[in-house]
Design a protein around this motif. Structure first.
Motif, PDB file in Angstrom:
ATOM      1  N   GLU A 211       0.853  -1.191   0.000  1.00  9.30           N
ATOM      2  CA  GLU A 211       0.000   0.000   0.000  1.00  9.30           C
ATOM      3  C   GLU A 211       0.885   1.236   0.000  1.00  9.30           C
ATOM      4  O   GLU A 211       2.052   1.195   0.394  1.00  9.30           O
TER       5      GLU A 211
ATOM      6  N   LYS B  69       1.954   4.761   1.403  1.00  9.96           N
ATOM      7  CA  LYS B  69       1.890   5.530   2.645  1.00  9.96           C
ATOM      8  C   LYS B  69       2.830   6.728   2.547  1.00  9.96           C
ATOM      9  O   LYS B  69       3.731   6.765   1.703  1.00  9.96           O
ATOM     10  N   GLU B  70       2.609   7.679   3.438  1.00 10.95           N
ATOM     11  CA  GLU B  70       3.551   8.786   3.561  1.00 10.95           C
ATOM     12  C   GLU B  70       4.940   8.194   3.789  1.00 10.95           C
ATOM     13  O   GLU B  70       5.091   7.215   4.522  1.00 10.95           O
ATOM     14  N   LYS B  71       5.969   8.762   3.145  1.00 10.69           N
ATOM     15  CA  LYS B  71       7.280   8.110   3.051  1.00 10.69           C
ATOM     16  C   LYS B  71       7.893   7.820   4.426  1.00 10.69           C
ATOM     17  O   LYS B  71       8.379   6.701   4.671  1.00 10.69           O
TER      18      LYS B  71
ATOM     19  N   GLN C  26       6.471   7.457   7.295  1.00 15.57           N
ATOM     20  CA  GLN C  26       5.681   6.422   7.951  1.00 15.57           C
ATOM     21  C   GLN C  26       6.011   5.052   7.368  1.00 15.57           C
ATOM     22  O   GLN C  26       6.154   4.067   8.096  1.00 15.57           O
ATOM     23  N   ALA C  27       6.150   4.987   6.038  1.00 14.69           N
ATOM     24  CA  ALA C  27       6.486   3.726   5.376  1.00 14.69           C
ATOM     25  C   ALA C  27       7.853   3.218   5.828  1.00 14.69           C
ATOM     26  O   ALA C  27       8.040   2.020   6.081  1.00 14.69           O
TER      27      ALA C  27
ATOM     28  N   ASP D 109       7.522   1.827   9.331  1.00 15.58           N
ATOM     29  CA  ASP D 109       6.854   0.519   9.300  1.00 15.58           C
ATOM     30  C   ASP D 109       7.816  -0.570   8.839  1.00 15.58           C
ATOM     31  O   ASP D 109       7.797  -1.699   9.346  1.00 15.58           O
TER      32      ASP D 109
ATOM     33  N   GLU E 130      -2.115  12.868  -0.202  1.00 12.77           N
ATOM     34  CA  GLU E 130      -3.510  12.422  -0.320  1.00 12.77           C
ATOM     35  C   GLU E 130      -3.799  11.887  -1.718  1.00 12.77           C
ATOM     36  O   GLU E 130      -4.419  10.821  -1.882  1.00 12.77           O
TER      37      GLU E 130
ATOM     38  N   VAL F 152      -1.912   8.504  -2.312  1.00 10.46           N
ATOM     39  CA  VAL F 152      -2.564   7.380  -1.613  1.00 10.46           C
ATOM     40  C   VAL F 152      -3.871   7.019  -2.303  1.00 10.46           C
ATOM     41  O   VAL F 152      -4.190   5.843  -2.507  1.00 10.46           O
TER      42      VAL F 152
ATOM     43  N   THR G 268       5.767   9.843  -0.831  1.00 13.81           N
ATOM     44  CA  THR G 268       5.155   8.589  -0.414  1.00 13.81           C
ATOM     45  C   THR G 268       6.038   7.417  -0.827  1.00 13.81           C
ATOM     46  O   THR G 268       7.001   7.572  -1.575  1.00 13.81           O
TER      47      THR G 268
END
Length: 804
Positions: A75, A77-79, A81-82, A85, A588, A591, A600
């Motif tokens: 998926e 995601k904002e970079k 955050q990715a 994760d 936005e 995504v 992202t």
């Protein structure tokens, strides 16, 4: 100091085993599905990092991984955050996959395959879509990049992702993975042929109309160069419109929920206007002289270097400029130079001085810092009634691509920019971006391509009357509104395609029609081009048009973010951050559409059967092919950096000392930062092969070099040598009443038309200039001269063919 080389694959196996690519081309849009197969053959858990190129305008829209029978779809995601994760997954023993676009250049991607246990295999599926550019000969160009040349990072430039863009590359012969490649082509018009720089199996047609065909790379192909396809359709220059239905699950009124239309416009201008080439303009030529420009143009022509071909092209370009214009030549590497302090009027004296300096130019200026010379050019005041035309020649190995493109965009109102990507691995993001934001045209010169005809086509564009005040107006059914996703059209060229994407909101009846009108001024006269289209959605398009439209809008918004960041004060930046600004809109949209962006990344985590990692996670950089001929050696900072390993000294290593314990990075001299002592001093390997003799100069270029700025030739011994006649023979056959320069010019024109017809697009402009000079002389006995010239040279060229 001890020199160190590539750590061989026998000592540290490279985990990427094979790449499978399936290409589907529908008209002028390509969908590319790449499958990368990994295997950890080591006895410890592994993280594999692969830095690789994609076309700069590609929209990456799918990323998934398969481990055993488990399929994981990533998926967006904002970079940041990715990344978090990904790190969290690895630390908890989960397998994770991260795909992110470089913040500096949109054609570089980093794929991290994390926590592969010993013996484990993983299959990565990557899908992207891209528009195909129209070439000089009307072919559509698709390029599958293989070569990622190391990008030169200027001293003092910012960026927090230095580690992620470190490129590991090796000579093509050492690439340990294979490539399989197949393509399917379909169009409303017949496919006339498909050509490639690589060996292909014969084209297979799938129907009798020949509108569908398949082709494959011939067996045994090594992925040692960019794979380039040129696709030709019959009657290709037809304007089209494709309406694509919105995604059923998406919210109506959103980009993905509404229909999107893609317009393909081919303006046709009156021949009477287009045949009148401009005789004014300020022509600024910017030539890359970085070390990598010393590479060969192609394996088939090892004697021809990029810088040599560029020198020949500049000569042809200079000779083809019109009297009355102004010009200057810049060259750049780590520093930049210019021939004249400011642009000068085109004359025999200034032309002779420029040609002499061009002939002395070599690839000796170090790195590839294009930003500073561009700033200097833009700081020069424009010359009244002399439209500025910028021609950029580079192999595109720059780190700060987006910064360069944004600078061109800021100055787009003062000039047009024509760009030329030279050799394998030239950054498509840089070359296309320069032309797009500069309202010009981009060309790529690879393999056995000749640079000269492509550059002369761009010069013809530059000399055509500028199309001004371009605007779009829409005529749609009541209740349907339009939101244009593409930036405003900056340039229109005869016979060249322009693409426009737009979102259509509202309900329309069955069979409803719409139209778009392009209004513009040509040679000061109002003109327009109109295209009617059906609003009924086309079948079987997937979400291709939506994703390309989203990609177009994302790129525009990213540029706005960058320009705002440059101009805002710290207080304004803080306020925007607090309120959520343009960057949030990009995230936005990315995504929502599932299309990659600068801000992202794609993240996939396998939460099934996770086991704690036992032992340290080894880091392996998967190498990409290095351009042939680029072989350098570098010394590590300390002996301790090398002692731990037995290095293969036949292959060069270039990169930071920190990378010595990984699969080594090897590439052009441009990649090493000169001022950073924590890296290393770079030195070229000594070439012990005997020096080669200079190949004899092409007679065409010899003849071109003798032409004067006004368009005439002088009757001199060098000219008679090119004509393969003695001075006595030429003098003896000259009609008595004719001046020597008139006679010489007619002979040169006859020779061009008789013996160089295959290169006519290269010399056509300078022959027009010569014919114009001859007409201005009002010389007697022109017909007699042509007859005598034909007799002397043994040919039959008619006077009318010479433009007389």
């Amino acid at each position: 100091m001890k020199c160190c080389g590539l750590i061989t694959t026998q000592k540290e196996p490279v985990p990427l085993k094979s790449i499978e690519v399936e290409l589907e081309v529908k008209d002028h849009v390509a969908t590319v599905v790449s499958t990368l197969n990994y295997q950890n053959q080591e006895d410890k858990p592994l993280e594999a990092v692969f830095v690789f190129p994609l076309p700069g305008d590609a929209a990456v829209c799918h990323f998934s991984a398969k481990i055993g029978q488990t399929q994981i779809v990533a998926e967006v995601k904002e970079k940041q955050q990715a990344r978090e994760d990904y790190d969290d997954a690895l630390s908890s023993g989960q397998q994770a996959f991260l795909l992110e676009e470089s913040e500096q250049s949109p054609d570089i991607f980093t794929l991290s395959v994390g926590s592969l246990p010993p013996g484990e295999s993983a299959s990565i599926r990557l899908e992207y879509i891209t528009e195909l550019a129209v070439q000089a000969d009307d072919g559509l160009r698709f390029s599958l990049p293989a070569v990622l040349n190391p990008r030169y990072k200027p001293q003092g430039s910012g960026g927090t992702e230095a580690a992620t863009v470190q490129v590991t590359s090796v000579p093509a012969s050492q690439i340990p993975y294979s490539l399989s490649f197949s393509a399917r082509v379909s169009s409303p018009r017949p496919v006339s042929k498909v050509e490639s720089n690589c060996s292909l199996d014969p084209l297979q047609y799938l129907n009798k109309e020949q509108t569908q065909a398949t082709v494959k790379l011939a067996g045994g192909h090594k992925f040692d160069r960019d794979v380039e396809l040129l696709i030709y359709y019959k009657d290709a220059h037809q304007p089209t419109a494709v309406v694509e239905a919105g995604q059923a699950s998406a919210k109506p009124g959103s980009l993905m929920g509404d229909p999107v239309v893609m317009l393909s416009l081919y303006p046709e201008f009156p021949e009477s206007v287009m045949s009148s080439l401009s005789s004014c303009g300020e022509f600024v030529l910017l030539l890359d002289r970085s070390g990598s420009m010393d590479c060969n143009m192609s394996e088939s022509k090892p004697e021809e270097t990029r810088i040599g071909s560029a020198r020949d092209t500049l000569l042809l370009l200079l000779k083809s400029l019109p009297m009355g214009c102004y010009f200057n030549i810049y060259s750049f590497g780590s520093s930049y130079q210019h021939i004249f302090p400011k642009s000068v009027e085109y004359s025999d004296q200034t032309l002779e001085e420029a040609v002499k300096k061009v002939e002395e130019m070599t690839a000796d200026l170090g790195g590839t810092e294009i930003l500073q010379p561009l700033k200097h050019i833009y700081n020069q005041p424009c010359i009244p009634k002399q439209p500025r035309q910028l021609f950029v020649f580079t192999d595109g190995e720059v780190f700060n691509t987006k910064e360069v493109i944004n600078l061109v965009k800021k100055n787009s109102g003062s000039h047009r920019c024509f760009s030329f990507g030279i050799g394998e691995g030239a950054s498509s993001a840089l070359i296309n971006g320069l032309a797009k934001e500069g309202g010009g045209h981009a060309q790529f010169i690879t393999g056995a391509d000749r640079m000269q005809p492509k550059v002369m086509q761009s010069l013809r564009f530059a000399l055509q009357p500028a199309v001004e005040d371009i605007s779009l107006s829409w005529d749609l059914p009541k209740g349907v509104s339009v939101t244009v996703l593409s930036p405003p059209l900056m340039a229109l060229f005869q016979g060249q395609r322009s693409l426009v994407y737009a979102q259509l909101t509202g309900e329309s009846s069955e069979g409803a029609q719409g139209s778009v009108t392009v209004d513009y001024k040509l040679a000061g006269q109002p003109s327009k081009t109109q295209l009617h289209f059906s609003l009924k959605p086309a079948g079987d398009t997937g979400l291709t048009v939506h994703r390309l439209g989203a990609r177009t809008l994302i790129r525009s918004l990213e540029t706005e973010v960058a320009l705002e960041m440059e101009s805002e004060t710290d207080l304004e930046k803080e306020e925007e951050k607090k309120n959520g600004g343009m960057k949030d809109k990009v995230v936005e949209l990315s995504v929502q559409s599932g299309v990659s962006s600068t801000f992202t990344a794609f993240i996939a985590v396998n939460k099934v059967n996770c086991k704690p990692v036992e032992g340290p996670l080894l880091h392996r950089n998967v190498p990409t092919p290095m351009q042939f001929g680029m072989m350098y050696s570098a010394c590590c900072r300390t002996l301790a950096d090398c002692d731990a390993h037995d290095f293969d000294e036949e292959v060069a290593y270039c990169g930071s000392a920190d990378f010595c314990e990984e699969v080594a990075c090897c590439g052009s001299a441009d990649f090493c930062e000169e001022g950073d002592q924590s890296i290393m001093e770079l030195e070229y390997e000594e070439d012990e092969s005997p020096s080669k003799e200079e190949p004899p100069r092409d007679p065409l270029l010899q003849l071109v070099s003798l032409q004067k700025a006004s368009g005439c030739w002088l009757l001199e011994p060098v000219l008679t040598t090119v004509l393969e006649k003695t001075s006595e023979e030429v003098e003896k056959t000259k009609p008595a009443a004719v001046k020597e320069e008139v006679w010489a010019t007619i002979l040169a024109l006859i020779w061009l038309h008789a013996f160089k017809t295959d290169a006519k697009e290269e010399w056509e402009l300078l022959s027009l200039k010569a014919a114009s000079w001859l007409r201005a002389q009002k010389a007697p006995c022109v017909a007699e001269c042509v007859e005598a010239g034909n007799a002397l040279l043994g040919c039959e060229v008619k006077k009318s063919m010479l433009g007389l």
